[in-house]
Design an enzyme around this catalytic site. Structure first.
Site, PDB file in Angstrom:
ATOM      1  N   MET A  95       0.838  -1.168   0.000  1.00 15.23           N
ATOM      2  CA  MET A  95       0.000   0.000   0.000  1.00 15.23           C
ATOM      3  C   MET A  95       0.893   1.245   0.000  1.00 15.23           C
ATOM      4  O   MET A  95       1.531   1.540   0.996  1.00 15.23           O
ATOM      5  CB  MET A  95      -0.902  -0.020   1.240  1.00 15.23           C
ATOM      6  CG  MET A  95      -1.613   1.275   1.475  1.00 15.23           C
ATOM      7  SD  MET A  95      -2.776   1.299   2.867  1.00 15.23           S
ATOM      8  CE  MET A  95      -1.767   0.877   4.244  1.00 15.23           C
ATOM      9  N   PRO A  96       0.959   1.974  -1.113  1.00 13.58           N
ATOM     10  CA  PRO A  96       1.762   3.195  -1.152  1.00 13.58           C
ATOM     11  C   PRO A  96       1.159   4.280  -0.259  1.00 13.58           C
ATOM     12  O   PRO A  96      -0.059   4.466  -0.230  1.00 13.58           O
ATOM     13  CB  PRO A  96       1.702   3.630  -2.613  1.00 13.58           C
ATOM     14  CG  PRO A  96       1.278   2.418  -3.370  1.00 13.58           C
ATOM     15  CD  PRO A  96       0.435   1.628  -2.425  1.00 13.58           C
ATOM     16  N   LEU A  97       2.006   4.986   0.460  1.00 18.75           N
ATOM     17  CA  LEU A  97       1.601   6.108   1.303  1.00 18.75           C
ATOM     18  C   LEU A  97       2.422   7.318   0.886  1.00 18.75           C
ATOM     19  O   LEU A  97       3.657   7.289   0.920  1.00 18.75           O
ATOM     20  CB  LEU A  97       1.840   5.795   2.776  1.00 18.75           C
ATOM     21  CG  LEU A  97       1.653   6.955   3.752  1.00 18.75           C
ATOM     22  CD1 LEU A  97       0.210   7.434   3.753  1.00 18.75           C
ATOM     23  CD2 LEU A  97       2.090   6.556   5.142  1.00 18.75           C
TER      24      LEU A  97
END
Length: 70
Positions: free
Chosen positions: A1-3
């Site tokens: 999950m990219p943040l």
């Protein structure tokens, strides 16, 4: 999950922030090849007096930049 975390001075409208969130999400989806629902973007607004560029308080730096661009 990219943040993705974005720090910026206050003053942008809700519409501008929504557009920024959409554009950043789109860029992450395209470059990282992930579904949009997995992307998280966090905007943190930092008061100008808590921001400095080469030792100049952000509030003063913003005023100087505004004068320079006028």
């Amino acid at each position: 999950m990219p943040l993705v975390q974005i720090s910026m001075l206050p003053g942008r409208s809700s519409e501008q922030k929504r557009a920024l969130l959409a554009e950043v999400t789109e860029a992450v989806v395209r470059t990282c090849k992930v579904p949009p629902e997995t992307v998280r973007v966090l905007i943190t607004e930092i008061a100008a007096e808590h921001w400095a560029v080469p030792g100049i308080e952000g509030r003063i730096g913003c005023e100087e930049e505004s004068r320079r661009l006028s």
